[in-house]
Design a protein around this motif. Sequence first.
Motif, PDB file in Angstrom:
ATOM      1  N   ALA A 281       5.784  53.528  23.852  1.00 24.66           N
ATOM      2  CA  ALA A 281       6.827  53.967  22.916  1.00 24.66           C
ATOM      3  C   ALA A 281       6.632  53.388  21.530  1.00 24.66           C
ATOM      4  CB  ALA A 281       8.199  53.577  23.457  1.00 24.66           C
ATOM      5  N   SER A 282       6.105  52.169  21.452  1.00 29.84           N
ATOM      6  CA  SER A 282       5.964  51.522  20.145  1.00 29.84           C
ATOM      7  C   SER A 282       4.981  52.246  19.239  1.00 29.84           C
ATOM      8  CB  SER A 282       5.538  50.064  20.321  1.00 29.84           C
ATOM      9  OG  SER A 282       4.253  49.979  20.915  1.00 29.84           O
ATOM     10  N   VAL A 283       4.046  52.990  19.849  1.00 29.15           N
ATOM     11  CA  VAL A 283       3.088  53.756  19.050  1.00 29.15           C
ATOM     12  C   VAL A 283       3.823  54.753  18.161  1.00 29.15           C
ATOM     13  CG1 VAL A 283       1.197  55.416  19.164  1.00 29.15           C
ATOM     14  CG2 VAL A 283       1.222  53.458  20.707  1.00 29.15           C
ATOM     15  N   ALA A 284       4.848  55.377  18.744  1.00 26.55           N
ATOM     16  CA  ALA A 284       5.591  56.379  17.974  1.00 26.55           C
ATOM     17  C   ALA A 284       6.263  55.760  16.758  1.00 26.55           C
ATOM     18  CB  ALA A 284       6.637  57.045  18.872  1.00 26.55           C
ATOM     19  N   ALA A 285       6.653  54.504  16.872  1.00 25.77           N
ATOM     20  CA  ALA A 285       7.394  53.856  15.792  1.00 25.77           C
ATOM     21  C   ALA A 285       6.503  53.382  14.658  1.00 25.77           C
ATOM     22  CB  ALA A 285       8.174  52.665  16.352  1.00 25.77           C
ATOM     23  N   THR A 286       5.212  53.320  14.854  1.00 26.89           N
ATOM     24  CA  THR A 286       4.325  52.776  13.828  1.00 26.89           C
ATOM     25  C   THR A 286       3.273  53.783  13.368  1.00 26.89           C
ATOM     26  OG1 THR A 286       3.003  51.771  15.617  1.00 26.89           O
ATOM     27  CG2 THR A 286       4.646  50.381  14.575  1.00 26.89           C
ATOM     28  N   VAL A 287       2.412  54.185  14.275  1.00 28.03           N
ATOM     29  CA  VAL A 287       1.291  55.053  13.896  1.00 28.03           C
ATOM     30  C   VAL A 287       1.781  56.363  13.288  1.00 28.03           C
ATOM     31  CG1 VAL A 287      -0.720  56.311  14.746  1.00 28.03           C
ATOM     32  CG2 VAL A 287      -0.215  54.026  15.636  1.00 28.03           C
ATOM     33  N   LEU A 288       2.753  56.994  13.947  1.00 23.34           N
ATOM     34  CA  LEU A 288       3.222  58.303  13.477  1.00 23.34           C
ATOM     35  C   LEU A 288       3.925  58.212  12.133  1.00 23.34           C
ATOM     36  CD1 LEU A 288       4.603  59.790  16.813  1.00 23.34           C
ATOM     37  CD2 LEU A 288       2.511  60.427  15.636  1.00 23.34           C
ATOM     38  N   THR A 289       4.848  57.264  12.002  1.00 26.71           N
ATOM     39  CA  THR A 289       5.602  57.176  10.750  1.00 26.71           C
ATOM     40  C   THR A 289       4.724  56.749   9.591  1.00 26.71           C
ATOM     41  OG1 THR A 289       6.282  54.944  11.418  1.00 26.71           O
ATOM     42  CG2 THR A 289       7.801  56.736  11.890  1.00 26.71           C
ATOM     43  N   ALA A 290       3.729  55.895   9.875  1.00 26.80           N
ATOM     44  CA  ALA A 290       2.831  55.464   8.793  1.00 26.80           C
ATOM     45  C   ALA A 290       2.089  56.651   8.204  1.00 26.80           C
ATOM     46  CB  ALA A 290       1.852  54.424   9.314  1.00 26.80           C
ATOM     47  N   ALA A 291       1.676  57.591   9.071  1.00 23.65           N
ATOM     48  CA  ALA A 291       0.956  58.763   8.578  1.00 23.65           C
ATOM     49  C   ALA A 291       1.817  59.590   7.629  1.00 23.65           C
ATOM     50  CB  ALA A 291       0.505  59.617   9.765  1.00 23.65           C
ATOM     51  N   VAL A 292       3.124  59.662   7.917  1.00 23.04           N
ATOM     52  CA  VAL A 292       4.026  60.414   7.037  1.00 23.04           C
ATOM     53  C   VAL A 292       4.263  59.653   5.736  1.00 23.04           C
ATOM     54  CG1 VAL A 292       6.345  61.364   6.802  1.00 23.04           C
ATOM     55  CG2 VAL A 292       5.128  61.588   8.975  1.00 23.04           C
ATOM     56  N   PHE A 293       4.509  58.362   5.812  1.00 20.07           N
ATOM     57  CA  PHE A 293       4.764  57.562   4.614  1.00 20.07           C
ATOM     58  C   PHE A 293       3.577  57.579   3.650  1.00 20.07           C
ATOM     59  CE2 PHE A 293       7.845  54.833   7.286  1.00 20.07           C
ATOM     60  CZ  PHE A 293       8.904  55.689   6.971  1.00 20.07           C
ATOM     61  N   LEU A 294       2.353  57.655   4.213  1.00 20.72           N
ATOM     62  CA  LEU A 294       1.162  57.667   3.357  1.00 20.72           C
ATOM     63  C   LEU A 294       1.084  58.933   2.500  1.00 20.72           C
ATOM     64  CD1 LEU A 294      -1.550  56.128   5.721  1.00 20.72           C
ATOM     65  CD2 LEU A 294      -0.762  55.184   3.535  1.00 20.72           C
ATOM     66  N   LYS A 295       1.867  59.951   2.847  1.00 17.76           N
ATOM     67  CA  LYS A 295       1.901  61.156   2.023  1.00 17.76           C
ATOM     68  C   LYS A 295       2.660  60.925   0.709  1.00 17.76           C
ATOM     69  CE  LYS A 295      -0.136  63.832   5.100  1.00 17.76           C
ATOM     70  NZ  LYS A 295      -1.464  64.452   4.846  1.00 17.76           N
ATOM     71  N   THR A 296       3.505  59.882   0.726  1.00 18.39           N
ATOM     72  CA  THR A 296       4.350  59.609  -0.444  1.00 18.39           C
ATOM     73  C   THR A 296       3.957  58.315  -1.148  1.00 18.39           C
ATOM     74  OG1 THR A 296       6.206  60.725   0.647  1.00 18.39           O
ATOM     75  CG2 THR A 296       6.733  59.286  -1.225  1.00 18.39           C
ATOM     76  N   TYR A 297       3.624  57.287  -0.374  1.00 15.42           N
ATOM     77  CA  TYR A 297       3.381  55.969  -0.942  1.00 15.42           C
ATOM     78  C   TYR A 297       1.907  55.575  -0.827  1.00 15.42           C
ATOM     79  CZ  TYR A 297       8.452  55.771  -0.200  1.00 15.42           C
ATOM     80  OH  TYR A 297       9.793  56.043  -0.199  1.00 15.42           O
ATOM     81  N   SER A 298       1.521  54.598  -1.624  1.00 20.32           N
ATOM     82  CA  SER A 298       0.167  54.050  -1.551  1.00 20.32           C
ATOM     83  C   SER A 298       0.023  53.218  -0.276  1.00 20.32           C
ATOM     84  CB  SER A 298      -0.102  53.171  -2.775  1.00 20.32           C
ATOM     85  OG  SER A 298       0.711  52.003  -2.722  1.00 20.32           O
ATOM     86  N   PRO A 299      -1.209  52.934   0.168  1.00 23.21           N
ATOM     87  CA  PRO A 299      -1.399  52.127   1.378  1.00 23.21           C
ATOM     88  C   PRO A 299      -0.720  50.763   1.304  1.00 23.21           C
ATOM     89  CG  PRO A 299      -3.440  53.227   0.811  1.00 23.21           C
ATOM     90  CD  PRO A 299      -2.490  53.494  -0.319  1.00 23.21           C
ATOM     91  N   VAL A 300      -0.796  50.094   0.158  1.00 24.62           N
ATOM     92  CA  VAL A 300      -0.184  48.773   0.068  1.00 24.62           C
ATOM     93  C   VAL A 300       1.336  48.880   0.114  1.00 24.62           C
ATOM     94  CG1 VAL A 300      -0.093  48.698  -2.471  1.00 24.62           C
ATOM     95  CG2 VAL A 300      -0.252  46.570  -1.144  1.00 24.62           C
ATOM     96  N   HIS A 301       1.894  49.960  -0.454  1.00 28.38           N
ATOM     97  CA  HIS A 301       3.345  50.181  -0.392  1.00 28.38           C
ATOM     98  C   HIS A 301       3.776  50.401   1.056  1.00 28.38           C
ATOM     99  CE1 HIS A 301       6.999  51.984  -2.664  1.00 28.38           C
ATOM    100  NE2 HIS A 301       7.379  51.445  -1.516  1.00 28.38           N
ATOM    101  N   VAL A 302       3.007  51.195   1.794  1.00 29.74           N
ATOM    102  CA  VAL A 302       3.317  51.421   3.206  1.00 29.74           C
ATOM    103  C   VAL A 302       3.212  50.115   3.979  1.00 29.74           C
ATOM    104  CG1 VAL A 302       2.584  52.599   5.313  1.00 29.74           C
ATOM    105  CG2 VAL A 302       2.634  53.840   3.145  1.00 29.74           C
ATOM    106  N   GLY A 303       2.192  49.311   3.650  1.00 29.24           N
ATOM    107  CA  GLY A 303       2.058  48.017   4.300  1.00 29.24           C
ATOM    108  C   GLY A 303       3.271  47.135   4.082  1.00 29.24           C
ATOM    109  N   LEU A 304       3.830  47.190   2.880  1.00 29.75           N
ATOM    110  CA  LEU A 304       5.033  46.408   2.588  1.00 29.75           C
ATOM    111  C   LEU A 304       6.232  46.918   3.388  1.00 29.75           C
ATOM    112  CD1 LEU A 304       4.649  45.970  -1.278  1.00 29.75           C
ATOM    113  CD2 LEU A 304       4.563  44.152   0.451  1.00 29.75           C
TER     114      LEU A 304
END
Length: 661
Positions: A281-304
């Motif tokens: 279940a934890s995969v859904a909370a990280t891997v999936l959402t990160a892919a969406v956030f990267l469409k809007t924010y830079s990698p370092v912003h997503v990391g933050l």
Amino acid sequence: MRQGPLAGRYPAVAAMVTFALIPYLALSAAVDPLVPIITESLHMSEQTMTLSSGLGNAAYAVGTVLAVQFAQHLPQRRMLLSYAAVLVVGSVTAAAAPNAPAFITGHILQGLATSMLLIAAAPPLTIGFPRDKLKITAVIMNMCVFGAVALGPFIGGVQAESNAWRPLFWIVAGIAVVALVLAVLTFEDAPPADRDAPRDLPAIVLAAVGCTAAFVGAAQLTSHDFSDLAVTVPMLGGLALIVVLIVYQFRARRPLLTVRTMLTSAIPVAGVGVALFAAAASVAATVLTAAVFLKTYSPVHVGLLYLPELGGAVIMAFVFGFVISRRAIHYLPLVGMFLLAAGIVVFRFALPANQPLALLGSTLTGLALGATVAPALFVAGFSLKSNSLQRVFAIIELLRAVAAFMVAPIFVHFATRVSSDLVEGTEIALWVGFGLAIMGAVFGVAVYALSGARPQTPDLDEFLDGDEPAWYSPPLLARLRSNVSVEPPVHHPHVDSGPSVDRSVHAGAGPVLLAYDGSDLAAHAIAEAAGRVPQSVAIVVCVWQPVDLGFTPVDDQHVDADRASDVRRAAERTAAHGAALARDAGFEASSVAVEATPTWRGIVAAADEHDARLIVLGPHRRAGLLGHLEGSVASAVAAHTDVPVLLVPEPEESEAPAAHR
């Protein structure tokens, strides 16, 4: 015995474990934002990069089985040095890789070495030091595994911001070198665990082929549909082989992994199940959402945005250290599953780019990760004797690797195929992850309820001494099986002063219960009791349990310790032999074999069932300052029954072997 200058020093050993586990686990979570940079640098496709991650994760899963096998036949600490050296070689190879094959090779070596280090180093850190260090170990284990994973997206984003990847990999290699140096400094030679253990080549082959095929098949989802044979054949075939491995180990006469013990006992099944649901279940909370956030924010912003995961993991690591010696440890994984479900829901509403909700979801997910897998792992481990801890860790990490690492590409593929809109597809996939989190919580509660398992305060002294599990775990689904007891009786203590007073014990209403484990000392106790108890009816009880037996067989018939029917029959023969000794001594005796863990529970239960008026035990004399104290089983019996207990010590001149208590 050769030793390093820091051998036996807890801070140094703990640091070695920390530096050994962090590199690969952090890197596995940091690599996603670096994929475009690595593929361009090494001239490989995204599919090849995904395959590299899949093979590294497969190596991690296979390494758990290899480490257990090697520990049986090879000097354990020397092998730990070898694993640390392999980690250094793999890390340097990946960091300096001139092309894709070298990079993939290095990544595979990193995954393989990390899991082998985990299996070789973590159990000794847990049980090889005094009890007061166990809380610190719990914090370290949680931080090594989930703190490193939580930190991964941030460090990956920071590195991606500089449009480079090798500096991070060289830092990882440097940490691996530190781990190797600490492994040398803390070296303390240790013999193989069991030279007579079988070399289980089929188990290794099934694990290697099954994990490799399953992970390779899942990796193909980057460029193939789920229905393609390139995906379904290796993935489903690999999963089938992993199932065959579990069944084979369950039925094997002398298994490499203690699957039978874990899967027939309630609390370990609940722990393993919760760990697997949480990992998936934890995969859904990280891997999936990160892919969406990267469409809007830079990698370092997503990391933050994901940095609060680290804070949550740190907080829960200390909570875990606090509750590890308390009954609340049973509730922590359940709390973690609900936190995970809440985090997934928050992430669902954080899409496509709501920063406050993303930070809240990240915090909840970090708390959840720290509260689920590592605590569930220890809950399962505490249910067995401490000498099984290495194998418990191996089984859970093998299955967790399959649940977490293989599910990730499946979730990503599902999110991109279920809808033409990535955000909408991710939202649907998040609800699937939410369902898995709820199912994990329900599964754990159901197993406890249907088996009659109760949250208990762990007896860490017994566990660390290696005598007994930290608590009683009833048989799986015991409440649905009418012939299985779920609650061993507990009574108030009363100890007879027989060992130090030369007098007879007068007859009462019920029979005398004679505990017999096949040892000469137990036989001596029966003979001595006959002189103290006038002509009397006696019940001779032999307590047994699968895997560890709990007694010494009195004949040469082969006993498969992992096959319950074999152990029961051997215990019945042993009890019958004890009854014959009792009759020769003057008792009117019959015999009974009782399955119970720990041993004292079986003795107390038999005494209660037969309304015994006296329990006779032959505790074993210990050397040194403990020479006049009773054995651990005798002490536990006396502390848990109101039936008088006659302790017959071994004679001074006895050279009888130690009994299996």
